[in-house]
Motif scaffolding. Structure first.
Motif, PDB file in Angstrom:
ATOM      1  N   TYR A 168      10.771   0.286 -10.621  1.00 30.62           N
ATOM      2  CA  TYR A 168      11.293   0.340  -9.254  1.00 30.62           C
ATOM      3  C   TYR A 168      12.781   0.023  -9.286  1.00 30.62           C
TER       4      TYR A 168
ATOM      5  N   ARG B 120      13.709  -2.951  -4.691  1.00 29.05           N
ATOM      6  CA  ARG B 120      12.283  -2.773  -4.465  1.00 29.05           C
ATOM      7  C   ARG B 120      11.483  -3.925  -5.083  1.00 29.05           C
TER       8      ARG B 120
ATOM      9  N   ARG C 189       9.251  -6.344  -2.836  1.00 27.64           N
ATOM     10  CA  ARG C 189       7.817  -6.483  -3.149  1.00 27.64           C
ATOM     11  C   ARG C 189       7.449  -7.946  -3.342  1.00 27.64           C
TER      12      ARG C 189
ATOM     13  N   ARG D 220       7.307  -9.611  -0.014  1.00 27.30           N
ATOM     14  CA  ARG D 220       6.151  -9.235   0.790  1.00 27.30           C
ATOM     15  C   ARG D 220       4.871  -9.856   0.242  1.00 27.30           C
ATOM     16  N   LYS D 221       4.752  -9.880  -1.087  1.00 26.19           N
ATOM     17  CA  LYS D 221       3.508 -10.366  -1.687  1.00 26.19           C
ATOM     18  C   LYS D 221       3.605 -11.815  -2.128  1.00 26.19           C
TER      19      LYS D 221
ATOM     20  N   ASP E 173       2.561  -3.986 -12.612  1.00 22.88           N
ATOM     21  CA  ASP E 173       1.584  -2.892 -12.640  1.00 22.88           C
ATOM     22  C   ASP E 173       0.800  -2.723 -13.934  1.00 22.88           C
TER      23      ASP E 173
ATOM     24  N   LEU F  55      -2.599  -1.470 -12.870  1.00 23.54           N
ATOM     25  CA  LEU F  55      -2.548  -0.061 -12.476  1.00 23.54           C
ATOM     26  C   LEU F  55      -2.452   0.833 -13.718  1.00 23.54           C
TER      27      LEU F  55
END
Lengths: 364, 135
Positions: free
Chosen positions: A269, A273, A277, A280-281, A289, A292
């Motif tokens: 990112y 970003r 992130r 936010r988290k 990731d 993921l």
């Protein structure tokens, strides 16, 4: 341990296989043979492409070590059609991966003769090197391993091999059987039309004949099935050490995309970003990731994964990828009643469908 | 009032999106917890989209397409069905409640069904989240 005292006076299975491959090349049935061979240094055994018959000496497919899944090598060797005939001597997991690659249209198999053999399992390279380091007689090490395989698999054997039930190469063109055959005997049997055509006159009978063989195989299968895990409940903990080094992707014979959506630059990112992130988290684990990454790989490889465990060997962080992939892929494969590499005629599960199936998917 | 959920809906252009449109035109009431993303065909939905949704904090995901046999592209949703089934089967391994992910077939004429599906999905996702909070 195995009775190997008089070994030097008798032939070994390795030598019987050697003789077969020598004839294959000498009589011009094939132009080259891809087969594991011991390095002059003496310890490691890895695939070698041989075109001169005299170089067959020293080949050792039964040595319990797998540096790469040789399907990756086959994929590179016959990525385009060639005039020459190539015999690839492969472990069952490599045979199955090769057949998956054929179905995925990743290699051209007209000139390829797949020779499989009964596999006694392997050690990961580290354990193998440790075990063989101070041994004078390298072949005795293999013989002892085979003895262990027939009676119960050692603890140090690669985890994927300890639960593998596909240790015979039923889907190869030609298959070299030795389980249940008195050493140094081997049975060479053509399993396909191509195999019959290319090894005409060299076959030594139907390998399914000896009942001892069937019984021994049944026993080993039963023992190994018991070791299979049916679920994983701590996936997040298991993959926590992942440093996203991409080793598992690089060594996987079935990861074939030319362009991968997991490339670092695609997964990364912008600086902003990352921070937004994290905000936010509350926090994000770095590198990002990893979950993921692994889920995407499982999703992509799952239906074709042959559970060779080469990803686990390549993992520098000792993540039990072999077991993880096996549990996930078994679930996926059972959904479509699919066994990767079982047959060239089975359709890949995600490129086909039945009109009447899976009605339970709609659940609202 | 109960907290609004964030549910991502992937709707195929030809059936479900038109069905949702019809629900609106017909003034069927359904919860506003769903955010719709229009896709050309449910076959366009990459399993990664769904994993990404959950990773970025979605409460639930709904994939909706034409009824099997009615795909605008003949067979797109047959492939979706297999892919989604596979993904759904894996959820149990990484701690996402199965009730947070749904698949439905809604045709362009099924405005009422669309409203019912969304209502049911919102309820299910809500129940799944309440269940996990309790633990």
């Amino acid at each position: 341990m195995a009775s190997t005292e008089n070994r030097s006076e008798k032939n070994t299975r390795r030598e019987s296989i050697e003789q077969f491959l020598y004839r294959l090349l000498k009589e011009g049935k094939v132009d080259a043979v891809l087969v594991p061979k011991r390095h002059p240094g003496g310890n490691i055994v890895s695939p070698v492409l041989i075109s001169e018959p005299s170089q067959i000496k020293g080949t050792d497919p039964l040595a319990p070590v797998q540096t790469v899944n040789a399907a990756s090598i086959v994929k590179e060797l016959v990525k385009e059609p060639v005039d020459k005939k190539i015999a690839a001597v492969l472990r069952p997991c490599e045979v199955r991966a090769t057949i998956e690659l054929i179905k995925l249209k990743q290699l051209s198999d007209e000139s390829l003769l797949i020779i499989g053999y009964d596999c006694p399992g392997v050690y990961n390279v580290k354990e193998y090197m440790h075990g063989i380091e101070n041994r004078e007689d390298k072949e005795a090490f293999t013989e002892e391993h085979i003895h262990d395989f027939l009676s119960g698999d050692g603890d140090l054997v690669r985890e994927s091999c300890r639960f593998c039930t596909y240790f015979t190469a039923d889907s190869a063109d030609v298959d070299i059987a030795w389980i249940g055959v008195e050493p140094p005997g081997i049975i060479v049997a053509a399993r396909s039309e191509k195999g019959r055509r290319m090894t005409g006159g060299m076959n030594t009978g139907d390998k399914d004949a000896p009942t001892v063989r069937k019984e021994t195989i049944g026993k080993i299968e039963a023992r190994r099935e018991k070791r299979q895990k049916s679920g994983i409940d701590n996936l997040l903990d298991l993959i926590q050490p992942c440093i996203r080094c991409y080793n598992c992707r690089e060594v996987c014979p079935l990861c074939y995309c030319k362009e991968c959506l997991l490339e670092p630059e695609k997964m990364g990112y912008t600086s902003e970003r990352y921070l937004s992130r994290a905000e936010r988290k509350k926090q994000i684990r770095m590198p990002v990731d990893t979950l993921l990454y692994h889920l995407t790989r499982i999703n992509h490889m799952g239906y074709s994964c042959v559970s060779c465990g080469i990803c686990e060997q390549a993992c520098p962080m000792d993540i039990p990828l072999g077991t993880i992939l096996h549990v996930f892929s078994k679930k996926i494969q059972s959904l479509f009643d699919y066994v990767p590499g079982r047959s060239r005629d089975d359709e890949l599960p995600l490129t086909t469908f039945r009109e009447e199936e899976l009605s339970e998917v709609e659940d609202v | 009032m109960e907290k609004k959920l964030k549910i991502v809906g992937f709707l195929c252009n030809w059936c479900s999106y038109a069905g949702a449109d019809l629900a609106g035109v017909s003034r069927f009431q359904y919860p506003a917890d769903i955010r719709v993303i229009r896709v050309p065909c449910s076959g366009r939905v990459n399993p990664l989209f769904i994993l990404k949704c959950f990773q970025e904090g979605a409460d639930g995901v709904l994939v909706s397409g034409c009824h099997p046999g009615d795909c605008h592209y003949q067979e797109g949703n047959y492939y979706t069905r297999r892919r989604m089934m596979m993904l759904k089967d894996l959820f149990c391994f990484f701690g996402i409640d199965k009730r947070r992910f749904h698949i439905s077939w809604v045709s362009a004429s099924e405005g009422k069904k669309w409203a019912d599906v969304v209502t049911a999905v919102v309820e299910d996702v809500g129940a799944a989240l309440r269940g996990s909070e309790k633990q």
